[in-house]
Motif scaffolding. Structure first.
Motif, PDB file in Angstrom:
ATOM      1  N   PHE A 103     -13.772   0.440 -20.460  1.00 55.50           N
ATOM      2  CA  PHE A 103     -12.532   0.914 -19.852  1.00 55.50           C
ATOM      3  C   PHE A 103     -12.754   2.203 -19.065  1.00 55.50           C
ATOM      4  N   MET A 104     -13.395   3.173 -19.674  1.00 54.79           N
ATOM      5  CA  MET A 104     -13.618   4.447 -18.994  1.00 54.79           C
ATOM      6  C   MET A 104     -14.644   4.313 -17.866  1.00 54.79           C
ATOM      7  N   SER A 105     -15.661   3.498 -18.065  1.00 53.71           N
ATOM      8  CA  SER A 105     -16.649   3.300 -17.002  1.00 53.71           C
ATOM      9  C   SER A 105     -16.024   2.637 -15.785  1.00 53.71           C
ATOM     10  N   SER A 106     -15.145   1.659 -16.011  1.00 50.66           N
ATOM     11  CA  SER A 106     -14.485   1.017 -14.871  1.00 50.66           C
ATOM     12  C   SER A 106     -13.547   2.001 -14.174  1.00 50.66           C
ATOM     13  N   HIS A 108     -14.003   5.290 -13.984  1.00 53.13           N
ATOM     14  CA  HIS A 108     -14.864   6.190 -13.207  1.00 53.13           C
ATOM     15  C   HIS A 108     -15.429   5.491 -11.975  1.00 53.13           C
ATOM     16  N   LEU A 109     -15.789   4.224 -12.104  1.00 51.19           N
ATOM     17  CA  LEU A 109     -16.296   3.473 -10.956  1.00 51.19           C
ATOM     18  C   LEU A 109     -15.211   3.322  -9.893  1.00 51.19           C
ATOM     19  N   TYR A 110     -13.994   3.014 -10.308  1.00 50.53           N
ATOM     20  CA  TYR A 110     -12.885   2.919  -9.370  1.00 50.53           C
ATOM     21  C   TYR A 110     -12.669   4.245  -8.645  1.00 50.53           C
ATOM     22  N   ARG A 111     -12.701   5.324  -9.396  1.00 49.33           N
ATOM     23  CA  ARG A 111     -12.522   6.637  -8.778  1.00 49.33           C
ATOM     24  C   ARG A 111     -13.645   6.952  -7.802  1.00 49.33           C
ATOM     25  N   THR A 112     -14.884   6.608  -8.164  1.00 50.33           N
ATOM     26  CA  THR A 112     -16.020   6.843  -7.279  1.00 50.33           C
ATOM     27  C   THR A 112     -15.872   6.062  -5.984  1.00 50.33           C
ATOM     28  N   LEU A 113     -15.393   4.834  -6.071  1.00 55.94           N
ATOM     29  CA  LEU A 113     -15.249   4.008  -4.875  1.00 55.94           C
ATOM     30  C   LEU A 113     -14.082   4.442  -4.001  1.00 55.94           C
ATOM     31  N   THR A 114     -13.028   4.977  -4.588  1.00 56.31           N
ATOM     32  CA  THR A 114     -11.838   5.308  -3.799  1.00 56.31           C
ATOM     33  C   THR A 114     -11.752   6.773  -3.385  1.00 56.31           C
ATOM     34  N   LEU A 121      -6.373  14.322  -9.816  1.00 54.02           N
ATOM     35  CA  LEU A 121      -6.165  14.079 -11.231  1.00 54.02           C
ATOM     36  C   LEU A 121      -5.811  12.620 -11.456  1.00 54.02           C
ATOM     37  N   ASP A 122      -6.556  11.967 -12.317  1.00 51.61           N
ATOM     38  CA  ASP A 122      -6.258  10.591 -12.681  1.00 51.61           C
ATOM     39  C   ASP A 122      -6.558  10.404 -14.165  1.00 51.61           C
ATOM     40  N   ILE A 123      -6.474   9.169 -14.630  1.00 49.27           N
ATOM     41  CA  ILE A 123      -6.633   8.927 -16.064  1.00 49.27           C
ATOM     42  C   ILE A 123      -8.048   9.161 -16.564  1.00 49.27           C
ATOM     43  N   THR A 124      -9.018   9.266 -15.670  1.00 49.70           N
ATOM     44  CA  THR A 124     -10.395   9.546 -16.122  1.00 49.70           C
ATOM     45  C   THR A 124     -10.609  11.017 -16.405  1.00 49.70           C
ATOM     46  N   GLY A 125      -9.650  11.860 -16.052  1.00 44.97           N
ATOM     47  CA  GLY A 125      -9.771  13.289 -16.261  1.00 44.97           C
ATOM     48  C   GLY A 125      -9.743  13.635 -17.711  1.00 44.97           C
TER      49      GLY A 125
END
Length: 125
Positions: A103-106, A108-114, A121-125
């Motif tokens: 869940f957290m890796s996906s 972070h990957l989404y954040r890296t791509l976008t 600030l998003d839920i990976t913070g």
């Protein structure tokens, strides 16, 4: 109205609005804690009312802070809870850790791509 206030404070402080939103909501938690401690005191309020107040205020603060991403967070927590209830007791810790890792890796990957290299600030913070 909340967004207008956040944008105004952000403009005055020359700070990104998501950072201002996070700090404002953190400070909004203090009055809510006072309500929980003094008005909904455990000696005269049932446990269910206190849990309902905590859940609703937490979801409201999360929705104000993360916008649409709060739904992703709710789904992630719900899946983790289902794993907790359904998994055999000898492997529940491994399955839970695996789910949280995926869940957290996906996220972070989404954040890296976008937003690579940006700061939002998003839920990976």
């Amino acid at each position: 109205m909340f967004e207008v206030l956040i944008q105004y404070i952000s403009g005055v402080l020359d700070t990104p609005d998501d950072q201002v939103r996070c700090v404002v909501l953190l400070f909004m938690g203090y009055p809510l804690a006072l309500v929980l401690r003094h008005i909904l005191h455990p000696s005269w309020t049932s446990l269910h009312v206190r849990h309902l107040f905590s859940s609703l205020s937490g979801l409201t603060l999360a929705a104000l802070c993360y916008d649409w991403q709060v739904m992703v967070l709710v789904v992630g927590v719900a899946v983790g809870y289902i794993i907790l209830l359904a998994a055999p007791s000898n492997v529940v810790q491994r399955w839970s850790m695996g789910w949280v890792f995926v869940f957290m890796s996906s996220g972070h990957l989404y954040r890296t791509l976008t937003d690579y290299g940006g700061w939002h600030l998003d839920i990976t913070g």
